[in-house]
Design an enzyme around this catalytic site. Structure first.
Site, short mmCIF file in Angstrom:
data_model
loop_
_atom_site.label_atom_id
_atom_site.label_comp_id
_atom_site.label_asym_id
_atom_site.label_seq_id
_atom_site.Cartn_x
_atom_site.Cartn_y
_atom_site.Cartn_z
NE ARG A 133 -10.45 -2.90 -2.61
CZ ARG A 133 -9.80 -2.27 -1.64
NH1 ARG A 133 -8.58 -2.65 -1.31
NH2 ARG A 133 -10.33 -1.24 -1.03
CE LYS B 6 -7.75 -0.75 5.14
NZ LYS B 6 -6.32 -0.73 4.91
CG PHE C 257 -1.97 0.98 1.27
CD1 PHE C 257 -3.12 0.78 0.52
CD2 PHE C 257 -1.86 2.12 2.04
CE1 PHE C 257 -4.15 1.71 0.55
CE2 PHE C 257 -2.89 3.05 2.08
CZ PHE C 257 -4.04 2.85 1.32
C1 PLP Z 1 -5.71 0.68 4.73
C2 PLP Z 1 -4.21 0.65 4.74
C3 PLP Z 1 -3.47 1.72 5.27
C4 PLP Z 1 -4.14 2.98 5.75
O1 PLP Z 1 -3.39 3.66 6.71
P1 PLP Z 1 -4.11 4.71 7.67
O2 PLP Z 1 -3.00 5.42 8.35
O3 PLP Z 1 -4.98 3.94 8.62
O4 PLP Z 1 -4.94 5.63 6.82
C5 PLP Z 1 -2.08 1.59 5.31
N1 PLP Z 1 -1.46 0.46 4.87
C6 PLP Z 1 -2.16 -0.58 4.35
C7 PLP Z 1 -1.44 -1.79 3.88
C8 PLP Z 1 -3.55 -0.50 4.25
O5 PLP Z 1 -4.23 -1.50 3.70
#
Ligand code: PLP
Length: 397
Positions: A356, A210, A113
């Site tokens: 998705r 989530k 991500f």
């Molecule tokens: C959803 C997600 C995030 C989001 O980070 P936040 O700081 O909570 O906004 C970060 N890394 C991954 C792998 C995610 O899936």
């Protein structure tokens, strides 16, 4: 056996909606409303500042950490909740790097991500020009685990495709090469069984809004292996990670074990909502959730492939190699998803062309899957997505 009818009844799901986006934001557990009222009125309202002791607010981060820990194979006392996932990624990578002071490379993959990569990059830039973030293809991670690497930072389940890394094998390989591991469980916690202790993982992080259904903006969690937690230096050395916050010493001394990964004041109302969400999880066994999730994803793939030849599967076909989501490539995926949402089936879109769908057995069942597949087939077969209003990009996709 987990009673999925009972768990489904514990969620507030709008009439006529099939919700296939719990991998991004879980729905509202019915108990949250009353629990928030109770905390606001009886605790905050009546106890005022004494709520920190009387209502146990100060213990929420570790109490919730242990409840999440059960779902991810963590030892008791090794998980704490707080901050957002991006912050926890920074915190974990910073501490992990210090365990390997002679190495300067953080290894990750381009399926990660972006926020994880951005946070690591930001940290490495503060540390100095000799540090490097090395980003390789997911299938090339293993061959890039070398004695040059200080930290391997991976997200176990790919947020776009659901492809899974082999946590046990990669952690073993990392350790054989002296590499410290940071696993992001954002799409694992509550989605698939995770065995942090059994995999000998070093650090792990994840979020609770989530699959865990903690609500928009719910805090993240961090895991530090008990064999390391009294050794790691918290880079975000806030007062609540101090050994004695209320001594108000001018010098920082880290608290014992996982307590040192706390930073500042916990968000009590958000943690109250999360605690109601964890009551649902207390009724579930991850092995049952996984078995049901595989049934649902297999059913959805079979139906969509039978009716929508224009969509190509972006997720691994082998259920053992994918998380609890299914993604398809479709050139007009954004418009098709908007059309689907207009018909009451909520999934999401990830650029450039991924539709998705998340499958969450706590509240999604076979009839939901069948309904979603039928509506999708109608939209694709009859080009119902081809309307100007479905092509306007919104701020959140
Ligand atoms: C959803 C997600 C995030 C989001 O980070 P936040 O700081 O909570 O906004 C970060 N890394 C991954 C792998 C995610 O899936």
């Amino acid at each position: 056996m987990t009673d999925f009818k009972a768990t489904k009844a514990m969620f507030e799901l709008p009439q006529g909606i099939v919700y296939l986006d719990g991998n991004s934001l879980g729905p509202l557990p019915k108990a949250v409303d009353a629990r928030l009222h109770q905390t606001a009125r009886q605790e905050w309202g009546q106890m005022l500042i004494t709520g920190w002791n009387k209502a146990g607010w100060m213990g929420l981060p570790t109490g919730l950490g242990d409840r999440i820990g059960r779902l991810i194979g963590a030892e008791t006392g090794s998980v704490v909740v707080g901050d957002t996932l991006s912050i926890k990624v920074y915190q974990a990578v910073a501490s992990a790097l210090e365990l390997n002071p002679n190495r300067k490379v953080v290894l990750s993959d381009n399926g990660n991500f972006p926020s994880d990569l951005y946070m690591a990059d930001g940290l490495l830039r503060s540390l100095g020009a000799e540090y490097e973030l090395r980003v390789v293809a997911p299938e090339e991670v293993a061959e890039n685990i070398t004695e040059e690497v200080a930290v391997m930072m991976l997200t176990e389940v790919d947020y776009r495709t659901g492809r899974m890394h082999d946590m046990k094998a990669l952690t073993e390989l990392a350790h054989a090469n002296g590499v410290v591991t940071v696993w992001d469980l954002a799409h694992s916690a509550g989605a698939i069984p995770v065995d942090l202790a059994g995999c000998n993982a070093d650090f792990a992080v994840g979020c609770t809004y989530k699959y865990l259904n903690g609500g928009p903006g719910a805090p993240a969690f961090i895991y530090v292996a008990p064999r390391l937690s009294d050794r790691v230096r918290p880079a975000l050395s806030g007062w609540l990670g101090h050994e004695a916050p209320f001594a108000f010493d001018l010098d920082y001394r880290p608290g014992s074990g996982i307590e040192r990964m706390r930073v500042g004041t916990p968000p009590v109302l958000q943690m109250t909502a999360l605690s109601a969400a964890m009551d649902v999880w207390d009724m579930a066994e991850m092995a049952d959730v996984r078995a049901k999730s595989i049934e649902l994803t297999e059913l959805f793939i079979a139906k969509v492939e039978a009716t929508c030849p224009g969509l190509t599967l972006a997720s691994p076909r082998d259920p053992a190699r994918r998380g609890s989501q299914v993604s398809f490539h479709f050139a007009e995926g954004y418009a098709a998803m908007q059309a689907l949402i207009a018909r009451g089936v909520i999934g999401d879109f990830r650029a450039p062309d991924i539709m998705r769908f998340g499958f969450t057995p706590l509240y999604v069942d076979e009839s939901d899957v069948e309904q979603a597949a039928e509506i999708l087939a109608d939209i694709i077969t009859n080009n119902l997505w081809d309307q100007p209003e479905y092509k306007i990009r919104q701020r959140v996709t």
